[in-house]
Design a protein around this motif. Structure first.
Motif, PDB file in Angstrom:
ATOM      1  N   LYS A 143     -12.826 -20.808  56.377  1.00  0.00           N
ATOM      2  CA  LYS A 143     -13.231 -21.541  57.584  1.00  0.00           C
ATOM      3  C   LYS A 143     -14.398 -22.474  57.279  1.00  0.00           C
ATOM      4  N   LEU A 144     -15.338 -22.007  56.500  1.00  0.00           N
ATOM      5  CA  LEU A 144     -16.510 -22.799  56.155  1.00  0.00           C
ATOM      6  C   LEU A 144     -16.144 -24.021  55.313  1.00  0.00           C
ATOM      7  N   ASN A 145     -15.201 -23.865  54.387  1.00  0.00           N
ATOM      8  CA  ASN A 145     -14.876 -24.939  53.450  1.00  0.00           C
ATOM      9  C   ASN A 145     -13.694 -25.817  53.845  1.00  0.00           C
ATOM     10  N   TYR A 146     -12.765 -25.278  54.660  1.00  0.00           N
ATOM     11  CA  TYR A 146     -11.546 -26.031  54.941  1.00  0.00           C
ATOM     12  C   TYR A 146     -11.302 -26.299  56.420  1.00  0.00           C
ATOM     13  N   TYR A 147     -12.133 -25.768  57.306  1.00  0.00           N
ATOM     14  CA  TYR A 147     -11.958 -26.018  58.739  1.00  0.00           C
ATOM     15  C   TYR A 147     -13.147 -26.784  59.309  1.00  0.00           C
ATOM     16  N   ASP A 148     -14.330 -26.220  59.160  1.00  0.00           N
ATOM     17  CA  ASP A 148     -15.530 -26.805  59.769  1.00  0.00           C
ATOM     18  C   ASP A 148     -15.847 -28.228  59.307  1.00  0.00           C
ATOM     19  N   PRO A 149     -15.679 -28.574  58.030  1.00  0.00           N
ATOM     20  CA  PRO A 149     -16.083 -29.920  57.591  1.00  0.00           C
ATOM     21  C   PRO A 149     -15.190 -31.058  58.108  1.00  0.00           C
ATOM     22  N   TYR A 150     -13.987 -30.738  58.581  1.00  0.00           N
ATOM     23  CA  TYR A 150     -13.039 -31.792  58.948  1.00  0.00           C
ATOM     24  C   TYR A 150     -12.839 -31.868  60.453  1.00  0.00           C
ATOM     25  N   GLU A 151     -12.524 -33.061  60.935  1.00  0.00           N
ATOM     26  CA  GLU A 151     -12.460 -33.324  62.373  1.00  0.00           C
ATOM     27  C   GLU A 151     -11.172 -32.874  63.038  1.00  0.00           C
ATOM     28  N   ASN A 152     -10.031 -32.987  62.343  1.00  0.00           N
ATOM     29  CA  ASN A 152      -8.767 -32.636  62.986  1.00  0.00           C
ATOM     30  C   ASN A 152      -7.839 -31.923  62.009  1.00  0.00           C
ATOM     31  N   ASP A 153      -6.749 -31.387  62.568  1.00  0.00           N
ATOM     32  CA  ASP A 153      -5.841 -30.569  61.765  1.00  0.00           C
ATOM     33  C   ASP A 153      -5.067 -31.379  60.730  1.00  0.00           C
ATOM     34  N   ALA A 154      -4.833 -32.662  60.992  1.00  0.00           N
ATOM     35  CA  ALA A 154      -4.114 -33.492  60.021  1.00  0.00           C
ATOM     36  C   ALA A 154      -4.923 -33.603  58.727  1.00  0.00           C
TER      37      ALA A 154
ATOM     38  N   ARG B 235      -7.305 -31.514  57.840  1.00  0.00           N
ATOM     39  CA  ARG B 235      -7.414 -30.150  57.299  1.00  0.00           C
ATOM     40  C   ARG B 235      -6.178 -29.778  56.488  1.00  0.00           C
ATOM     41  N   MET B 236      -5.002 -30.148  56.987  1.00  0.00           N
ATOM     42  CA  MET B 236      -3.766 -29.855  56.259  1.00  0.00           C
ATOM     43  C   MET B 236      -3.712 -30.643  54.946  1.00  0.00           C
ATOM     44  N   ALA B 237      -4.212 -31.867  54.972  1.00  0.00           N
ATOM     45  CA  ALA B 237      -4.224 -32.668  53.748  1.00  0.00           C
ATOM     46  C   ALA B 237      -5.178 -32.080  52.709  1.00  0.00           C
ATOM     47  N   LYS B 238      -6.232 -31.428  53.159  1.00  0.00           N
ATOM     48  CA  LYS B 238      -7.250 -30.864  52.272  1.00  0.00           C
ATOM     49  C   LYS B 238      -7.099 -29.353  52.089  1.00  0.00           C
ATOM     50  N   LYS B 239      -5.968 -28.795  52.490  1.00  0.00           N
ATOM     51  CA  LYS B 239      -5.790 -27.336  52.454  1.00  0.00           C
ATOM     52  C   LYS B 239      -5.949 -26.791  51.028  1.00  0.00           C
ATOM     53  N   PRO B 240      -6.383 -25.548  50.910  1.00  0.00           N
ATOM     54  CA  PRO B 240      -6.516 -24.944  49.580  1.00  0.00           C
ATOM     55  C   PRO B 240      -5.143 -24.753  48.945  1.00  0.00           C
TER      56      PRO B 240
END
Length: 128
Positions: free
Chosen positions: A16-27, A29-34
């Motif tokens: 959540k700290l590295n892949y959810y909070d830093p990004y504004e929207n789910d699109a 977040r999905m592009a930057k997913k682990p």
């Protein structure tokens, strides 16, 4: 089981700290997913984090954590174990003794929160 639970909680927190909070929207977040998490599972995780009930619970927990005035530094060690250890050294152990031992910070270790209030209470407890 406790070790597995703690590792899982730490892993979720890091996600959540590295892949959810830093990004504004789910699109984004999905592009930057682990890379180690399948897309379908990460999408479900995003749904959970976007759920209003979760957001409210998370905000409530964060606010309650900020209200904590004198956090202990005993870690996983129970206060009963701390008391037993003190009783081996002294005949009687007071609540002040427990407070001082469980709130005294270790030198050279960094802590997230300030301890000015706790330090002043420890000094007062030691004076009396």
């Amino acid at each position: 089981m406790v070790t597995i639970r703690d590792a899982w909680r730490r892993h979720r927190s890091d996600l959540k700290l590295n892949y959810y909070d830093p990004y504004e929207n789910d699109a984004v977040r999905m592009a930057k997913k682990p890379g180690h998490i399948p897309e379908c599972q990460f999408r479900e995780l995003l749904k959970y984090w976007n759920f209003e009930k979760f957001k409210k619970m998370s905000e409530t927990n964060a606010n309650n954590r900020k209200k904590l005035m004198n956090p202990h530094t005993a870690g996983k060690k129970s206060f009963a174990l701390v008391r037993n250890k003190l009783e081996k050294d002294k005949e009687t152990v007071s609540s002040k003794d427990i407070f001082v031992v469980t709130r005294t910070r270790k030198p050279g270790r960094s802590y997230k929160a300030s301890n000015e209030d706790t330090t002043s209470k420890i000094v007062c407890a030691c004076l009396f």
